[in-house]
Design an enzyme around this catalytic site. Structure first.
Site, PDB file in Angstrom:
ATOM      1  N   GLN A  95       0.861  -1.153   0.051  1.00  0.00           N
ATOM      2  CA  GLN A  95       0.063  -0.020   0.027  1.00  0.00           C
ATOM      3  C   GLN A  95       0.860   1.232   0.085  1.00  0.00           C
ATOM      4  OE1 GLN A  95      -3.276  -0.512   2.963  1.00  0.00           O
ATOM      5  NE2 GLN A  95      -4.072  -1.444   1.523  1.00  0.00           N
ATOM      6  N   MET A 104     -27.872  14.902 -19.724  1.00  0.00           N
ATOM      7  CA  MET A 104     -26.904  15.881 -20.273  1.00  0.00           C
ATOM      8  C   MET A 104     -26.055  15.276 -21.663  1.00  0.00           C
ATOM      9  SD  MET A 104     -26.520  19.195 -20.552  1.00  0.00           S
ATOM     10  CE  MET A 104     -26.613  20.243 -18.971  1.00  0.00           C
TER      11      MET A 104
HETATM   12  C1  LIG Z   1     -17.640  11.464 -13.020  1.00  0.00           C
HETATM   13  C2  LIG Z   1     -18.067  11.978 -14.272  1.00  0.00           C
HETATM   14  N1  LIG Z   1     -18.234  11.206 -15.387  1.00  0.00           N
HETATM   15  C3  LIG Z   1     -18.943  11.413 -16.481  1.00  0.00           C
HETATM   16  C4  LIG Z   1     -19.179  12.910 -16.592  1.00  0.00           C
HETATM   17  C5  LIG Z   1     -19.868  13.440 -18.003  1.00  0.00           C
HETATM   18  N2  LIG Z   1     -21.441  13.764 -17.479  1.00  0.00           N
HETATM   19  C6  LIG Z   1     -21.820  14.961 -17.413  1.00  0.00           C
HETATM   20  S1  LIG Z   1     -23.268  15.191 -17.326  1.00  0.00           S
HETATM   21  C7  LIG Z   1     -23.427  13.472 -17.237  1.00  0.00           C
HETATM   22  C8  LIG Z   1     -24.989  13.089 -17.186  1.00  0.00           C
HETATM   23  C9  LIG Z   1     -25.455  13.020 -15.924  1.00  0.00           C
HETATM   24  O1  LIG Z   1     -26.660  12.249 -15.766  1.00  0.00           O
HETATM   25  P1  LIG Z   1     -27.404  12.372 -14.606  1.00  0.00           P
HETATM   26  O2  LIG Z   1     -26.737  12.432 -13.177  1.00  0.00           O
HETATM   27  O3  LIG Z   1     -28.562  11.386 -14.673  1.00  0.00           O
HETATM   28  O4  LIG Z   1     -28.068  13.691 -14.562  1.00  0.00           O
HETATM   29  P2  LIG Z   1     -28.987  14.528 -15.666  1.00  0.00           P
HETATM   30  O5  LIG Z   1     -28.211  15.144 -16.734  1.00  0.00           O
HETATM   31  O6  LIG Z   1     -29.710  13.620 -16.239  1.00  0.00           O
HETATM   32  O7  LIG Z   1     -29.818  15.472 -14.875  1.00  0.00           O
HETATM   33  C10 LIG Z   1     -22.222  12.801 -17.797  1.00  0.00           C
HETATM   34  C11 LIG Z   1     -22.194  11.391 -17.919  1.00  0.00           C
HETATM   35  C12 LIG Z   1     -19.091  13.707 -15.704  1.00  0.00           C
HETATM   36  N3  LIG Z   1     -19.437  15.002 -15.476  1.00  0.00           N
HETATM   37  N4  LIG Z   1     -18.607  13.378 -14.534  1.00  0.00           N
END
Ligand SMILES: Cc1ncc(C[n+]2csc(CCOP(=O)(O)OP(=O)(O)O)c2C)c(N)n1
Ligand SMILES: [Mg+2]
Lengths: 581, 196
Positions: free
Chosen positions: A120, A483
């Site tokens: 570790q 998003m």
């Molecule tokens: C750790 C991480 N991985 C990937 C992303 C890319 N990302 C931005 S918004 C999003 C979708 C978020 O989905 P959700 O939590 O369901 O929220 P919504 O947009 O549907 O309100 C992703 C995958 C990110 N911002 N952070």
């Protein structure tokens, strides 16, 4: 026991660690034990410091982060060496991008085996070098108190940021004479490029007096500097409208007549139009992030720019400015304000123009569309705002719901919107809200998370249950990584590759943790559910099953100018809710 | 464009990494970097030459100051200064072919510091252009260069110069810049060293 009682005594490094933190005013830490940090945990009970046991070290750092954002004090997270330390990295990077003062403590293998790939052992100072403001390795008990005190000072001073202190096991087990006072750090050297520039102040005052169409930008720096009074004075004295960055929301009261709302990629149309048409931008504690400016060559083409900023490295980084006032925002404004006389006469033509643009946009607002029986996330945010009078601390995750929250929850007070802006870290909301609640137990705290992000750190539900925290959790469940789906809709021919996401039954999940909850499918159910959550002492979860394929409007596509926004279509195609599927 | 910075830093483990890592993060290529002790104990002096846009100087300097171990930074490019580099050049040469290399060395005010049956080593100090001049001439005369080791640029401002930190703390804005007005033209002494 108190750190003062220990002064002059011989203590173990582990005891020195806690005594020093106690002396620095730390009363809560978030952490997770393991071999290399066990001596520290062994000594913890002798000190009046509350330890919140997390479920993942990323959560510990987000909690410390939420704690710091809610309270304006340093947040502290603790982890063991190796995987404990590497699990912290996302949290540290999140805090770095948003300039949050954190102290991260990691255990490390004994100094005798450093560099031998011991069990570790990981080079966590190397790994976190680019995502910390500074970091330290401490291998001797006698170096602990000075290193920790300096680390705390570095984290809080100037532009704040996270600092990591990696402590070897033998440093925790060894002993030294403890002297809190003698370990005081040198007074922090001000950034040598900070200069009091009388000339620039006069030039700025001149630009402000000459401006016909000025706008003030309220950034995160306004909140961190505690400059509300000064920015209010500037805005009111000259009747200048104020636009906020995402992290600046709450800095300037949303209900103030001069408040415009959020600017940028998902900012309100009137705000972005006003920016494009302005002749003077007065940027207060912000960094012209690409999410704020859109395409740079077309950004506010006719505006002169005044940039008030504590970090000289931000000057002219993205946007070339005409006057830079480097320093603490409140202090700089105190110097600037006496040079500005109040504006006389009634409402300026510029303000009238801005208000007219605002009126035009309201017509398109989803709140004003006829009720079609479907539940929009915007409705949830609006009703939540009403129910809490805009006074709750709302901690959001990242995605569409984050933007809807920013648009529809009108924040009146600083430190009431807690969100990951710069790094956009999904999974932030639940742990950060735990930190905010621990920091401000008397305040109402809401988690607003998407179904995607919630699942990233949902394990912390168990932490909430263990600590019995009075947290309200709203999952905005659209069945999608919303998003991502929106970008696929706009820019990838609706190729919804890997964006539909399955959720567990969140109410049952909460119940499995002893946390009650309800599902909400219609607008009529929103307020009763919100009130149920508010009334209950202890945690409560609401699963809001919202419109699946709604998008956040307006939107500026990457590479477009600030005024080239994609607007909400007049007839919004109705789509099934997640439940209908 | 090439920028030259002098950074006065604490002499502690990891400081070089922090400075180098900053340039990597800014996506700026380091052309040369020399570190050594300074006139103060516990304090090292770095000369960093970096290739970046003409406007990048301010940001690099401001970012360097954000590193806790960096005490002072000077963007030397804008001031009259002396610049030197040391190079060791090993050239393949037999007793028969040596003599014209001796001549070259003399013209360039270089020294022969090692002589072996099949090779010799030249030591040369000067501005980069002078060193590059010698290398070019060696290449053109079909001498085979076996090894080159160059230290990278070291610079020091000319004349009486208090550090920028002191400027910032004592001298009112504006005055600090004036000191350069009376400086001699940069590089004059160096030019005289160059072979015609
Ligand atoms: C750790 C991480 N991985 C990937 C992303 C890319 N990302 C931005 S918004 C999003 C979708 C978020 O989905 P959700 O939590 O369901 O929220 P919504 O947009 O549907 O309100 C992703 C995958 C990110 N911002 N952070
Ligand atoms: Mg979603």
């Amino acid at each position: 026991m108190s750190e003062a009682k220990f002064a002059g005594a011989r203590l173990t490094g582990a005891e020195i660690l806690w005594a020093t933190l106690e002396g620095e005013g730390v009363r809560e830490v978030f952490g997770y034990p393991g071999g290399a940090i066990l001596p520290a945990y062994d000594a913890l009970r002798k000190f009046p410091i509350r330890h919140i046991l997390v479920r993942h070290e990323q959560g510990a750092v987000h909690m410390a982060d939420g704690y710091a954002r809610a309270l304006g004090k340093i947040g502290v997270a603790v982890a063991t060496s190796g995987p404990g330390a590497t699990n912290m990295v996302t949290g540290i990077a999140t805090a770095m991008m948003d300039s949050i003062p954190l102290l991260c403590i990691t255990g490390q293998v004994s100094s005798k085996v450093l560099g031998s790939d011991a069990f570790q052992e990981i080079d966590i100072t190397g790994i976190t070098l680019p995502v910390t403001k500074h970091n330290y390795v401490v291998t001797r008990a006698e170096d602990l108190a000075p290193a920790l005190r300096e680390a705390i000072l570095v984290a809080k001073s100037g532009r704040p940021g996270p600092v990591l202190v990696d402590i070897t096991k033998d440093a925790q087990q060894g002993s030294a004479i403890y002297d809190f006072a003698a370990a005081a750090p040198r007074p922090h050297r001000p950034h040598p490029m900070l200069r009091a520039e009388a000339e620039s102040i006069l030039k700025a005052a001149e630009l402000i007096r000459a401006a016909k169409r000025p706008i003030i930008f309220a950034g995160h720096g306004m909140i961190q500097s505690g400059a509300r009074e000064q920015v209010l004075a500037l805005a009111e004295r000259l009747q200048i409208p104020v636009a906020s960055t995402l992290l600046g929301l709450g800095g300037f009261p949303a209900s103030h007549p001069l408040s415009l709302g959020m600017m940028g990629m998902h900012g309100e149309a009137w705000v972005n139009h006003a920016i494009q048409q302005s002749d003077l931008l007065i940027a207060c504690g912000m960094r012209f992030d690409d999410r704020v400016t859109g395409s740079l060559p077309t950004y506010a083409p006719n505006a002169k720019k005044i940039h008030i900023e504590i970090d000289p490295a931000e000057i002219n980084k993205n946007v070339k400015v005409d006057v830079a006032l480097i320093g603490d925002l409140a202090e700089v404004l105190e110097i600037l304000l006496p040079h500005l006389a109040p504006r006389s006469g009634g409402e300026s033509p510029w303000l009238r123009e801005v208000y007219a643009m605002k009126g035009e946009c309201a017509v398109r607002d989803i709140q004003n569309l006829p009720d079609n029986g479907h539940l929009y996330a915007a409705h949830v945010m609006n009703d939540l705002w009403h129910a809490t009078s805009g006074k709750a601390i709302v901690v959001t995750d990242v995605g569409q719901h984050q933007m809807w929250e920013a648009q529809y929850y009108k924040h009146e007070e600083p430190r009431t919107l807690i969100t990951s802006g710069g790094l956009g870290t999904m999974g932030f909301a639940l742990p950060a809200a735990i930190g905010a609640k621990v920091a401000c137990p008397e305040k109402e705290v809401w988690v607003v998370a998407g179904d995607g992000g919630f699942q990233m750190t949902a394990a912390e539900l168990s932490t909430i249950a263990q600590e019995n925290l009075d947290l309200n959790i709203a999952v905005i469940n659209n069945g999608y990584l919303g998003m991502v789906r929106q970008w696929q809709e706009f820019f990838y021919d609706k190729n919804y590759e890997s964006s539909p996401i399955l959720s567990p039954d969140y109410v049952k999940l909460a119940e499995a943790h002893g946390i009650p909850g309800v599902a909400v499918r219609t607008r009529a159910e929103v307020l009763p559910a919100v009130n149920a959550a508010r009334q209950r002492k202890g945690p409560f979860l609401i699963n809001f099953l919202v419109e699946k394929e709604d998008s956040v409007y307006p939107m500026i596509a990457a590479g477009s100018a600030l005024h080239e926004m994609i607007r909400r279509p007049d007839s919004n195609p109705l789509i099934e809710t997640a439940e209908d599927r | 464009m090439l920028h030259t910075f002098v950074a006065i830093v604490e002499d502690k483990p990891g400081v070089l990494t922090r400075v180098a890592s900053l340039f990597r993060r800014l996506n700026v290529n380091i052309v040369s970097l020399t570190v050594g002790s300074s006139e103060r104990p516990g304090i090292s002096r770095m000369t960093i030459v970096a290739d970046a846009s003409p406007t990048a100087g301010h940001r690099i300097m401001a970012s360097l100051y954000k590193l806790e171990n960096v005490l002072e930074v000077d963007d030397i490019g804008q001031y009259a200064s002396v610049s030197r580099e040391l190079a060791l050049i090993k050239v393949a040469a037999t007793p028969k072919t040596r003599s014209h290399i001796f001549e070259l060395a003399e013209v360039f005010r270089a020294r022969i510091v090692d002589l072996a049956p099949e090779s010799l080593m030249i030591e040369i100090t000067g501005v980069e252009s002078k060193i590059e001049g010698l290398i070019q001439v060696l290449n053109e005369s079909e001498d085979r260069i076996l090894e080159i080791s160059r230290t990278g640029r070291m610079v020091m401002r000319r004349g009486q110069h208090t550090s920028r930190v002191l400027d910032a703390m004592r001298v009112p804005a504006g005055d600090a810049e004036n000191e350069t007005a009376t400086d001699p033209e940069p590089g004059i002494a160096e030019e005289a060293d160059l072979p015609q």
